[in-house]
Design a protein around this motif. Structure first.
Motif, short mmCIF file in Angstrom:
data_model
loop_
_atom_site.label_atom_id
_atom_site.label_comp_id
_atom_site.label_asym_id
_atom_site.label_seq_id
_atom_site.Cartn_x
_atom_site.Cartn_y
_atom_site.Cartn_z
N SER A 9 -35.62 15.56 4.58
CA SER A 9 -36.81 14.75 4.90
C SER A 9 -36.77 14.28 6.34
N CYS A 10 -35.62 13.85 6.80
CA CYS A 10 -35.50 13.38 8.19
C CYS A 10 -35.63 14.55 9.17
N LEU A 11 -35.08 15.72 8.82
CA LEU A 11 -35.27 16.90 9.68
C LEU A 11 -36.75 17.28 9.76
N LEU A 12 -37.42 17.27 8.62
CA LEU A 12 -38.85 17.56 8.60
C LEU A 12 -39.61 16.51 9.40
N GLY A 13 -39.22 15.25 9.24
CA GLY A 13 -39.84 14.17 10.01
C GLY A 13 -39.62 14.35 11.51
N THR A 14 -38.43 14.77 11.89
CA THR A 14 -38.15 15.04 13.31
C THR A 14 -39.09 16.13 13.83
N TYR A 15 -39.23 17.19 13.05
CA TYR A 15 -40.11 18.29 13.44
C TYR A 15 -41.56 17.81 13.58
N TYR A 16 -42.06 17.09 12.58
CA TYR A 16 -43.45 16.62 12.63
C TYR A 16 -43.68 15.65 13.78
N LEU A 17 -42.72 14.75 14.01
CA LEU A 17 -42.87 13.81 15.12
C LEU A 17 -42.89 14.55 16.45
N TYR A 18 -41.99 15.51 16.60
CA TYR A 18 -41.94 16.29 17.84
C TYR A 18 -43.22 17.10 18.02
N LYS A 19 -43.67 17.72 16.94
CA LYS A 19 -44.89 18.53 16.98
C LYS A 19 -46.11 17.68 17.38
N ASN A 20 -46.10 16.41 17.01
CA ASN A 20 -47.23 15.52 17.27
C ASN A 20 -46.97 14.52 18.40
N ILE A 21 -45.98 14.80 19.23
CA ILE A 21 -45.60 13.83 20.25
C ILE A 21 -46.74 13.56 21.24
N ASN A 22 -47.62 14.52 21.46
CA ASN A 22 -48.75 14.33 22.38
C ASN A 22 -50.08 14.18 21.64
N ALA A 23 -50.01 14.05 20.32
CA ALA A 23 -51.23 13.92 19.51
C ALA A 23 -51.77 12.49 19.58
N SER A 24 -52.85 12.27 18.89
CA SER A 24 -53.45 10.93 18.86
C SER A 24 -52.50 9.95 18.18
N GLN A 25 -52.79 8.67 18.35
CA GLN A 25 -51.97 7.62 17.75
C GLN A 25 -51.94 7.78 16.23
N GLU A 26 -53.07 8.07 15.63
CA GLU A 26 -53.14 8.23 14.17
C GLU A 26 -52.34 9.45 13.70
N GLN A 27 -52.47 10.56 14.40
CA GLN A 27 -51.74 11.77 14.00
C GLN A 27 -50.23 11.55 14.13
N PHE A 28 -49.81 10.92 15.21
CA PHE A 28 -48.38 10.64 15.39
C PHE A 28 -47.88 9.72 14.29
N HIS A 29 -48.67 8.71 13.98
CA HIS A 29 -48.27 7.76 12.94
C HIS A 29 -48.17 8.46 11.58
N GLU A 30 -49.11 9.33 11.25
CA GLU A 30 -49.07 10.07 9.98
C GLU A 30 -47.88 11.03 9.92
N ALA A 31 -47.43 11.51 11.08
CA ALA A 31 -46.30 12.44 11.13
C ALA A 31 -44.98 11.76 10.76
N LYS A 32 -44.98 10.45 10.65
CA LYS A 32 -43.77 9.69 10.34
C LYS A 32 -43.39 9.76 8.86
N LYS A 33 -44.31 10.15 8.00
CA LYS A 33 -44.09 10.07 6.54
C LYS A 33 -42.78 10.70 6.06
N PRO A 34 -42.49 11.96 6.41
CA PRO A 34 -41.23 12.53 5.89
C PRO A 34 -39.99 11.76 6.37
N ALA A 35 -39.99 11.33 7.61
CA ALA A 35 -38.86 10.57 8.14
C ALA A 35 -38.70 9.25 7.39
N LEU A 36 -39.81 8.57 7.14
CA LEU A 36 -39.75 7.29 6.43
C LEU A 36 -39.24 7.48 5.00
N ILE A 37 -39.69 8.55 4.35
CA ILE A 37 -39.21 8.84 3.00
C ILE A 37 -37.70 9.11 3.02
#
Length: 169
Positions: free
Chosen positions: A86-114
């Motif tokens: 989950s944290c690896l997936l969260g790392t990937y999603y956060l990195y993938k969305n690092i330049n995305a909107s505030q909402e998209q970046f925030h939503e990318a946190k879900k796997p890491a938080l889980i």
């Protein structure tokens, strides 16, 4: 070239810190798989309560079945696999969305938080609460994981809060 803003550094720090806890999980898994017997012995002694003070007073709490020791150890390993993935997936999603909107970046946190919640469950509830309060792990001089679990929780809990809060833009 874009200037490095504070918001970008905050986003990058969230990616890196999630990666750090993922690497910790990978190392824990590596140790559990490559040195199963040593780590199993640790869990076995904690569950058996064979090195705690006042063994007779709390003996009814001990789990002495080797079958249950293995099953509980595999439950621990399974939870480590889930939080690490989950944290690896969260790392990937956060990195993938690092330049995305505030909402998209925030939503990318879900796997890491889980993953972080599962890690807190494992180390705080599993080791610090059940291991210490039920199996008196803290009373063993040899087979005591309380301080180590505490250090892990001391990193993961603030990390969970930091990742979750919406301070980046």
């Amino acid at each position: 070239m874009n200037p490095l803003t504070t918001s970008h550094v905050i986003r990058l720090s969230k990616v890196l810190l999630t990666l750090f806890i993922s690497l910790f999980g990978l190392l824990m898994l590596y140790n559990n798989f490559t040195d199963y017997s040593t780590n199993y012995e640790y869990i076995s002694h904690i569950l058996s309560m064979d090195t705690t003070n006042d063994q007779n007073k709390y003996r009814h709490r001990a789990i002495t079945s080797t079958l249950l020791h293995h099953r509980i150890y595999w439950l621990i390993i399974t939870l480590e696999v889930i939080y690490t993935l989950s944290c690896l997936l969260g790392t990937y999603y956060l990195y993938k969305n690092i330049n995305a909107s505030q909402e998209q970046f925030h939503e990318a946190k879900k796997p890491a938080l889980i993953g972080l919640l599962i890690a807190i469950f494992l180390y705080y509830i599993g080791f610090q609460t059940i291991g210490t309060e039920w199996f008196n792990m803290d009373e063993s001089k040899t087979w005591n994981y309380n301080d180590r679990a505490g250090h892990i929780v001391d990193f993961i809990f603030p990390l969970l809060i930091y990742i979750a809060i919406k301070i980046e833009h």
